[in-house]
Design a protein around this motif. Structure first.
Motif, PDB file in Angstrom:
ATOM      1  N   SER A  82       2.660   5.816  12.453  1.00 26.33           N
ATOM      2  CA  SER A  82       3.977   6.370  12.796  1.00 26.33           C
ATOM      3  C   SER A  82       5.094   5.593  12.117  1.00 26.33           C
ATOM      4  O   SER A  82       6.056   6.173  11.616  1.00 26.33           O
ATOM      5  CB  SER A  82       4.190   6.340  14.314  1.00 26.33           C
ATOM      6  OG  SER A  82       3.291   7.201  14.956  1.00 26.33           O
ATOM      7  N   PHE A  83       4.955   4.278  12.093  1.00 27.75           N
ATOM      8  CA  PHE A  83       5.948   3.427  11.438  1.00 27.75           C
ATOM      9  C   PHE A  83       6.021   3.756   9.946  1.00 27.75           C
ATOM     10  O   PHE A  83       7.108   3.928   9.390  1.00 27.75           O
ATOM     11  CB  PHE A  83       5.585   1.957  11.650  1.00 27.75           C
ATOM     12  CG  PHE A  83       6.448   1.003  10.883  1.00 27.75           C
ATOM     13  CD1 PHE A  83       7.760   0.787  11.249  1.00 27.75           C
ATOM     14  CD2 PHE A  83       5.942   0.337   9.784  1.00 27.75           C
ATOM     15  CE1 PHE A  83       8.562  -0.091  10.531  1.00 27.75           C
ATOM     16  CE2 PHE A  83       6.724  -0.542   9.065  1.00 27.75           C
ATOM     17  CZ  PHE A  83       8.044  -0.753   9.439  1.00 27.75           C
ATOM     18  N   VAL A  84       4.872   3.876   9.289  1.00 25.31           N
ATOM     19  CA  VAL A  84       4.834   4.212   7.865  1.00 25.31           C
ATOM     20  C   VAL A  84       5.496   5.572   7.631  1.00 25.31           C
ATOM     21  O   VAL A  84       6.307   5.724   6.711  1.00 25.31           O
ATOM     22  CB  VAL A  84       3.385   4.192   7.327  1.00 25.31           C
ATOM     23  CG1 VAL A  84       3.284   4.850   5.955  1.00 25.31           C
ATOM     24  CG2 VAL A  84       2.863   2.763   7.283  1.00 25.31           C
TER      25      VAL A  84
ATOM     26  N   THR B  89       0.815  -1.213   0.000  1.00 23.84           N
ATOM     27  CA  THR B  89       0.000   0.000   0.000  1.00 23.84           C
ATOM     28  C   THR B  89       0.846   1.260   0.000  1.00 23.84           C
ATOM     29  O   THR B  89       0.528   2.228  -0.694  1.00 23.84           O
ATOM     30  CB  THR B  89      -0.952   0.004   1.214  1.00 23.84           C
ATOM     31  OG1 THR B  89      -1.763  -1.180   1.155  1.00 23.84           O
ATOM     32  CG2 THR B  89      -1.840   1.235   1.228  1.00 23.84           C
ATOM     33  N   PHE B  90       1.923   1.259   0.787  1.00 21.12           N
ATOM     34  CA  PHE B  90       2.737   2.462   0.937  1.00 21.12           C
ATOM     35  C   PHE B  90       4.088   2.358   0.229  1.00 21.12           C
ATOM     36  O   PHE B  90       4.932   3.235   0.398  1.00 21.12           O
ATOM     37  CB  PHE B  90       2.918   2.777   2.428  1.00 21.12           C
ATOM     38  CG  PHE B  90       1.602   2.974   3.125  1.00 21.12           C
ATOM     39  CD1 PHE B  90       0.821   4.094   2.882  1.00 21.12           C
ATOM     40  CD2 PHE B  90       1.118   2.013   4.003  1.00 21.12           C
ATOM     41  CE1 PHE B  90      -0.401   4.261   3.511  1.00 21.12           C
ATOM     42  CE2 PHE B  90      -0.104   2.175   4.647  1.00 21.12           C
ATOM     43  CZ  PHE B  90      -0.866   3.304   4.395  1.00 21.12           C
ATOM     44  N   ASP B  91       4.267   1.283  -0.551  1.00 18.16           N
ATOM     45  CA  ASP B  91       5.492   1.070  -1.319  1.00 18.16           C
ATOM     46  C   ASP B  91       6.734   1.185  -0.421  1.00 18.16           C
ATOM     47  O   ASP B  91       7.634   1.992  -0.659  1.00 18.16           O
ATOM     48  CB  ASP B  91       5.580   2.060  -2.486  1.00 18.16           C
ATOM     49  CG  ASP B  91       6.663   1.685  -3.475  1.00 18.16           C
ATOM     50  OD1 ASP B  91       6.983   0.475  -3.580  1.00 18.16           O
ATOM     51  OD2 ASP B  91       7.198   2.594  -4.137  1.00 18.16           O
TER      52      ASP B  91
ATOM     53  N   LYS C 286       9.259   5.159   7.882  1.00 24.69           N
ATOM     54  CA  LYS C 286       9.809   4.470   6.714  1.00 24.69           C
ATOM     55  C   LYS C 286       9.776   5.367   5.479  1.00 24.69           C
ATOM     56  O   LYS C 286      10.716   5.358   4.683  1.00 24.69           O
ATOM     57  CB  LYS C 286       9.057   3.166   6.444  1.00 24.69           C
ATOM     58  CG  LYS C 286       9.209   2.103   7.516  1.00 24.69           C
ATOM     59  CD  LYS C 286      10.654   1.738   7.781  1.00 24.69           C
ATOM     60  CE  LYS C 286      11.242   0.905   6.675  1.00 24.69           C
ATOM     61  NZ  LYS C 286      12.609   0.450   6.951  1.00 24.69           N
ATOM     62  N   GLU C 287       8.713   6.142   5.323  1.00 20.41           N
ATOM     63  CA  GLU C 287       8.633   7.052   4.178  1.00 20.41           C
ATOM     64  C   GLU C 287       9.697   8.138   4.269  1.00 20.41           C
ATOM     65  O   GLU C 287      10.310   8.484   3.261  1.00 20.41           O
ATOM     66  CB  GLU C 287       7.237   7.665   4.074  1.00 20.41           C
ATOM     67  CG  GLU C 287       6.198   6.678   3.600  1.00 20.41           C
ATOM     68  CD  GLU C 287       4.802   7.248   3.503  1.00 20.41           C
ATOM     69  OE1 GLU C 287       4.015   6.718   2.701  1.00 20.41           O
ATOM     70  OE2 GLU C 287       4.474   8.223   4.231  1.00 20.41           O
ATOM     71  N   SER C 288       9.959   8.638   5.481  1.00 22.34           N
ATOM     72  CA  SER C 288      10.986   9.672   5.612  1.00 22.34           C
ATOM     73  C   SER C 288      12.382   9.087   5.392  1.00 22.34           C
ATOM     74  O   SER C 288      13.248   9.745   4.840  1.00 22.34           O
ATOM     75  CB  SER C 288      10.891  10.377   6.961  1.00 22.34           C
ATOM     76  OG  SER C 288      11.305   9.543   8.006  1.00 22.34           O
ATOM     77  N   GLU C 289      12.582   7.837   5.787  1.00 23.48           N
ATOM     78  CA  GLU C 289      13.859   7.174   5.518  1.00 23.48           C
ATOM     79  C   GLU C 289      14.043   7.025   4.019  1.00 23.48           C
ATOM     80  O   GLU C 289      15.133   7.240   3.496  1.00 23.48           O
ATOM     81  CB  GLU C 289      13.906   5.787   6.164  1.00 23.48           C
ATOM     82  CG  GLU C 289      14.065   5.790   7.649  1.00 23.48           C
ATOM     83  CD  GLU C 289      13.937   4.402   8.254  1.00 23.48           C
ATOM     84  OE1 GLU C 289      13.989   3.397   7.507  1.00 23.48           O
ATOM     85  OE2 GLU C 289      13.773   4.308   9.479  1.00 23.48           O
TER      86      GLU C 289
END
Length: 90
Positions: free
Chosen positions: A71-73, A48-50, A76-79
């Motif tokens: 928060s986890f998503v 869903t969030f690639d 991971k997106e900011s990483e």
């Protein structure tokens, strides 16, 4: 467009027999989901969030609540947005 938080809430609610879940409600305490659900949530979040989810991310606390997964998503997106670290050349 739906926010990650909204998508996660909808996904979790659909797995809890449509039960309305609070954002900080422990989904495993509801009795509707099991530890196998965490694996399903993992693959759903990856698609869903690639995201690329590493083995060190495989902590059940990342999937315990709507807020925890949101928060986890976001982390991971900011990483991913930061890109790979570049090695310095001496």
């Amino acid at each position: 467009m739906s926010t990650p938080h909204t998508l996660i809430r909808e996904f979790y609610s659909s797995r809890a027999n449509g039960m309305e879940l609070g954002d900080d409600q422990d989904i495993f305490d509801t009795g509707f989901v099991t530890s196998m659900f965490a694996l399903h949530a993992l693959t759903w979040a990856e698609k869903t969030f690639d995201l690329d989810i590493a083995s060190e991310d495989l902590m059940i606390d990342n999937f315990r609540t709507v807020s925890a997964l949101a928060s986890f998503v976001a982390r991971k997106e900011s990483e991913g947005a930061a890109g790979p670290a570049q090695a310095s050349t001496g």
